[in-house]
Design an enzyme around this catalytic site. Structure first.
Site, short mmCIF file in Angstrom:
data_model
loop_
_atom_site.label_atom_id
_atom_site.label_comp_id
_atom_site.label_asym_id
_atom_site.label_seq_id
_atom_site.Cartn_x
_atom_site.Cartn_y
_atom_site.Cartn_z
N PRO A 1 -88.08 -9.17 -30.42
CG PRO A 1 -89.07 -7.13 -29.89
CD PRO A 1 -89.30 -8.39 -30.63
CG LEU A 2 -83.65 -12.06 -25.59
CD1 LEU A 2 -84.62 -13.08 -25.00
CD2 LEU A 2 -82.34 -12.72 -25.99
#
Length: 130
Positions: free
Chosen positions: A2-3
């Site tokens: 995840p960003l």
């Protein structure tokens, strides 16, 4: 992988409170999305008062300047995991940071393994390095 992009109103939180908020988001991603340890990619943006506009989409949700908008780019999570993420984020951010659930907006964006390069000009997922 995840960003996460955290959007906050400037001046509402101390640097320590901002870090705590980011830490709670990260721990939730580890727990709910089973993100790998040390898989932390977060951007934190503070916007001047009045530069974050979030109406309620007709849901009757009252927001304050404590508003937090999370944009999370990720891949491979199913609907149950996404629902669990929304609920757990709201619960933990309220308990650990005092954020009202009505002041939390989460937007998830899907991408694929070939959409990531973690450095050195290489698509590590595609090349089998991750």
């Amino acid at each position: 992988m995840p960003l996460v992009h955290l959007h906050l109103v400037e001046g509402r939180r101390t640097p320590e409170e901002v870090r705590r908020l980011a830490d709670v988001v990260q721990q939730t991603l580890l727990d709910v999305f089973a993100a790998p340890e040390r898989d932390r990619y977060q951007l934190i943006s503070e916007h001047k008062p009045g530069f974050m506009i979030a109406e309620d989409t007709g849901l009757g949700i009252e927001r304050t300047d404590d508003l937090v908008i999370l944009q999370i780019t990720q891949q491979g999570r199913d609907l149950d995991q996404k629902r669990a993420l929304y609920a757990t984020l709201a619960e933990r951010l309220e308990a650990e940071c005092g954020l009202a659930p009505s002041d939390l907006i989460v937007s998830l964006t899907e991408n694929t393994k070939e959409d990531w390069s973690f450095g050195n000009g290489v698509a590590q997922f595609v090349e089998g390095q991750l």
